[in-house]
Write a protein that holds these residues in place. Sequence first.
Motif, PDB file in Angstrom:
ATOM      1  N   SER A 195       0.852  -1.198   0.000  1.00 39.19           N
ATOM      2  CA  SER A 195       0.000   0.000   0.000  1.00 39.19           C
ATOM      3  C   SER A 195       0.880   1.238   0.000  1.00 39.19           C
ATOM      4  CB  SER A 195      -0.903   0.027   1.238  1.00 39.19           C
ATOM      5  OG  SER A 195      -1.899  -0.944   1.177  1.00 39.19           O
ATOM      6  N   GLU A 209       2.987   1.755  -3.313  1.00 35.13           N
ATOM      7  CA  GLU A 209       2.199   2.265  -4.437  1.00 35.13           C
ATOM      8  C   GLU A 209       1.845   3.732  -4.236  1.00 35.13           C
ATOM      9  OE1 GLU A 209       0.366   1.109  -8.189  1.00 35.13           O
ATOM     10  OE2 GLU A 209       1.999   0.428  -6.923  1.00 35.13           O
ATOM     11  N   LYS A 237       3.278   6.810  -6.718  1.00 38.64           N
ATOM     12  CA  LYS A 237       2.372   7.530  -7.608  1.00 38.64           C
ATOM     13  C   LYS A 237       1.890   8.868  -7.060  1.00 38.64           C
ATOM     14  CE  LYS A 237       0.868   3.337  -9.987  1.00 38.64           C
ATOM     15  NZ  LYS A 237      -0.240   2.390 -10.248  1.00 38.64           N
ATOM     16  N   VAL A 250      -1.835  -3.110  -2.979  1.00 37.54           N
ATOM     17  CA  VAL A 250      -1.778  -2.299  -4.202  1.00 37.54           C
ATOM     18  C   VAL A 250      -3.186  -1.846  -4.592  1.00 37.54           C
ATOM     19  CG1 VAL A 250      -1.182  -2.309  -6.657  1.00 37.54           C
ATOM     20  CG2 VAL A 250       0.308  -3.452  -5.009  1.00 37.54           C
ATOM     21  N   TYR A 251      -4.125  -2.759  -4.511  1.00 39.87           N
ATOM     22  CA  TYR A 251      -5.508  -2.483  -4.918  1.00 39.87           C
ATOM     23  C   TYR A 251      -6.112  -1.342  -4.097  1.00 39.87           C
ATOM     24  CZ  TYR A 251     -10.495  -3.365  -5.757  1.00 39.87           C
ATOM     25  OH  TYR A 251     -11.821  -3.234  -6.074  1.00 39.87           O
ATOM     26  N   ASN A 266      -4.580   2.110  -4.866  1.00 41.49           N
ATOM     27  CA  ASN A 266      -5.144   2.688  -6.086  1.00 41.49           C
ATOM     28  C   ASN A 266      -6.540   3.248  -5.859  1.00 41.49           C
ATOM     29  OD1 ASN A 266      -2.943   2.268  -7.849  1.00 41.49           O
ATOM     30  ND2 ASN A 266      -3.494   0.119  -8.116  1.00 41.49           N
ATOM     31  N   ASN A 267      -7.334   2.561  -5.033  1.00 47.12           N
ATOM     32  CA  ASN A 267      -8.667   3.071  -4.706  1.00 47.12           C
ATOM     33  C   ASN A 267      -8.580   4.401  -3.962  1.00 47.12           C
ATOM     34  OD1 ASN A 267     -10.173   1.001  -5.865  1.00 47.12           O
ATOM     35  ND2 ASN A 267     -10.136  -0.256  -4.018  1.00 47.12           N
ATOM     36  N   GLN A 323      -7.692   7.189  -6.308  1.00 50.83           N
ATOM     37  CA  GLN A 323      -8.849   7.568  -7.113  1.00 50.83           C
ATOM     38  C   GLN A 323      -9.772   8.498  -6.329  1.00 50.83           C
ATOM     39  OE1 GLN A 323      -9.832   7.025 -10.314  1.00 50.83           O
ATOM     40  NE2 GLN A 323      -7.845   6.076 -10.718  1.00 50.83           N
TER      41      GLN A 323
END
Length: 456
Positions: free
Chosen positions: A16, A19, A23, A445-446, A449-450, A453
């Motif tokens: 987490s 990532e 980014k 990672v998922y 990314n959430n 967003q």
Amino acid sequence: MYDVLIIGAGPGGIFSAYELVKKMPELKIAIFETGTELSKRKCPIDGVKIKSCINCKSCAIMNGFGGAGAFSDGKYNITNDFGGTLYSYIGKKNAIELMEYVDRINMENGGAETKMYSTAGTTFKKKCMQNKLTLLDASVRHLGTDINYIVLENIYQQLKDKVDFFFNTPVRKIEKLENGYRVITDKSTAEGKQCIVSVGRSGSKWMETVCKDLDIPTKSNRVDIGVRVEIPSAIFEHITDEMYESKIVYRTEKFEDKVRTFCMNPHGIVVSENTNGIITVNGHSFEDPSKKTENTNFALLVAKHFSEPFKDSNEYGESIAKLSNMLGGGVIVQRFGDLERGRRSTQARIEEGCVRPTLSATPGDLSLVLPKRILDGIIEMIYALDKIAPGMANDDTLLYGVEVKFYNMEVELSNKLETKHKGLYIIGDGSGVTHSLSHASASGVYVANNIMQEMK
């Protein structure tokens, strides 16, 4: 005030953070971890002066940067067939792609020379089917405990100056605020807009209290109970040389229970670990040829899931492990031949055998610890495996007990792995959704990314 609070520096928490930093480097992130940084994680058991667990305040094998997976042989199984049910939340294709993405990060950080194995399309799969065994499909990246350490250390070096790490700082409580969350430790408090909880299996009891405090629905999960088998490596070499990790499932004839192999360690060592004061057994192996042994070890596990009236599967597993600790002062070891003859093993009989144990454990009788139904299933499985790997059922095969895999109560989550409280995510093995390094890392990672967003 932080943008993101992360509780737990295991694979979910690490990926987490990785990532998010990669980014959105402007984010302010804090990670709270019960254990220490990786370089300070040292188990005092040396086999000479200290031969068994001394109940450290925080188990260096279980806690610290890298989580329990830091020293567990570094096997990344890229599959939806086992390792958790992450795919049921995010989709099978997405889950595989995220696991492959994690694999690429590991390769970039020191794992490039390691090998990827596959169980698909092997002749061994047919041989298993002919003997009432099922070989599960997976691609397996084997880093080994030593290369896994290098990968984790490289990732830590990239994170340490961009993330506020609070080591030796267990979080006692999470409080929901109007616009975020507050975490309370013995030393201080911190607030954040988003909170990711990734506390692994060792945090299962703590996770239950958090869910209770915040009124987050849960449902009972299973517990896996069994033994760790140690055999001469030559017996399984025709399997491990081709696939390294083989997940083999057997349905017993007597009770139709499923028994499975787990965490195979060719030329590895058996180790003990401390989970909430309970001593259980596990296994490690290494990429470095100088660290390899003459033995192979793996677990044989039976899953138990309770519903009514008793629902606490973990408590059941703990009670069995406590009984083993009471009788053996820790881990018990028994020759398979002694188990079949209904007698406890002795140090003399073990020393006379052809398998030299890699863990100093107390010779004893596992039939006094494991329930008959579970033990019967393990014995059946050993004879089934003997058909595809002759020598498995030899008298000198060593069985260490008990091995218990605790799973958190499965937390009610959305398809974003978010609880009913907006901005509170629960990931990794502590969620009850994932049961492996690859799935836990992918969930990290998922969720990252959430979160990104949401912030855009």
